[in-house]
Design a protein around this motif. Structure first.
Motif, PDB file in Angstrom:
ATOM      1  N   GLU A  60      15.097  26.483  73.424  1.00 24.59           N
ATOM      2  CA  GLU A  60      15.488  25.163  72.940  1.00 24.59           C
ATOM      3  C   GLU A  60      16.867  24.829  73.472  1.00 24.59           C
ATOM      4  OE1 GLU A  60      16.255  22.872  68.688  1.00 24.59           O
ATOM      5  OE2 GLU A  60      15.024  24.684  68.765  1.00 24.59           O
ATOM      6  N   ASP A 141      10.122  17.575  76.615  1.00 24.00           N
ATOM      7  CA  ASP A 141       9.806  17.836  75.209  1.00 24.00           C
ATOM      8  C   ASP A 141      11.033  17.436  74.384  1.00 24.00           C
ATOM      9  OD1 ASP A 141       9.082  18.677  72.719  1.00 24.00           O
ATOM     10  OD2 ASP A 141       8.713  20.768  73.259  1.00 24.00           O
ATOM     11  N   ARG A 144      12.882  19.753  71.992  1.00 24.37           N
ATOM     12  CA  ARG A 144      13.665  20.881  72.509  1.00 24.37           C
ATOM     13  C   ARG A 144      14.940  20.443  73.220  1.00 24.37           C
ATOM     14  NH1 ARG A 144       9.920  23.688  76.478  1.00 24.37           N
ATOM     15  NH2 ARG A 144      11.839  24.865  76.897  1.00 24.37           N
ATOM     16  N   THR A 145      15.108  19.173  73.419  1.00 23.53           N
ATOM     17  CA  THR A 145      16.256  18.714  74.225  1.00 23.53           C
ATOM     18  C   THR A 145      17.187  17.761  73.477  1.00 23.53           C
ATOM     19  OG1 THR A 145      14.876  16.948  75.155  1.00 23.53           O
ATOM     20  CG2 THR A 145      15.002  19.016  76.387  1.00 23.53           C
TER      21      THR A 145
END
Length: 199
Positions: A60, A141, A144-145
């Protein structure tokens, strides 16, 4: 993992730089010096590869990845200047080289220097954001960012705060030491000699 790679790259930078300069000016091994100094930018590729591998492996995004991007951006924009500064200092200290270059002490010359440095900081910020957007696009995603977007927003404080220096030198220019010394050395007689005598 990424934080350890950043620390390793920073240590590696100064080790390679020190060995490269010592090889050139202390040991007379110019070919080895060239190889070592050329190897310094390879550390950036190591860090970039580590960040990509980490994100592609499912990690992540965090401030560590943001720090890696900022480190890379700084290296791209300021790395050559750092190498040149270290080379001049080392040559002056150990090889009888000339005094290292210094920025202007004051006046508009110093203001122009500070504006040029600030533009480099802005460029480094832009490169860091481009690298982070590249990671975001690669991962694709948002969950995750999110931290990478937040890091870019927080990193914006650096060029904003750095803007104080060129503004300060522009609005309140500092007099250079030689100019100040020239003013102090003037006497009343100097002024009278420049005043036309009326008959």
């Amino acid at each position: 993992m990424i934080l350890a790679v950043i620390i390793g790259c920073e240590i590696g930078f100064w080790v390679l730089l020190g060995l490269g300069l010592a090889s050139r000016y202390l040991w007379g091994l110019r070919r080895l010096s060239t190889v070592l100094l050329i190897s310094v930018p390879l550390l950036d590729l190591v860090l970039l590869g580590a960040a990509v591998i980490d994100m592609r492996g499912g990690a992540e995004g965090s401030w560590r990845h943001g720090l890696a991007a900022a480190y890379l951006a700084y290296s791209i924009v300021f790395g050559h200047r750092t190498l040149r500064w270290a080379d001049q200092k080392f040559a002056h200290r150990f090889a009888g080289g000339p005094e290292p270059w210094r920025p202007p002490e004051g006046g508009m010359a110093r203001a122009r220097y500070e504006w040029a440095m600030w533009l480099r900081i802005v460029l480094a910020y832009g490169i860091a954001c481009a690298l982070l957007f590249g990671l975001i696009w690669m991962v694709d995603d948002p969950a995750r960012t999110t931290a990478l977007i937040s890091f870019m927003r927080d990193l914006l404080r650096v060029p904003v705060i750095a803007l104080l220096w060129p503004l300060g030198y522009t609005l309140f220019p500092k007099k250079a030491e030689k100019d100040r010394g020239a003013e102090e050395s003037r006497t009343p007689d100097d002024d009278r000699t420049k005043t036309p005598i009326r008959k």
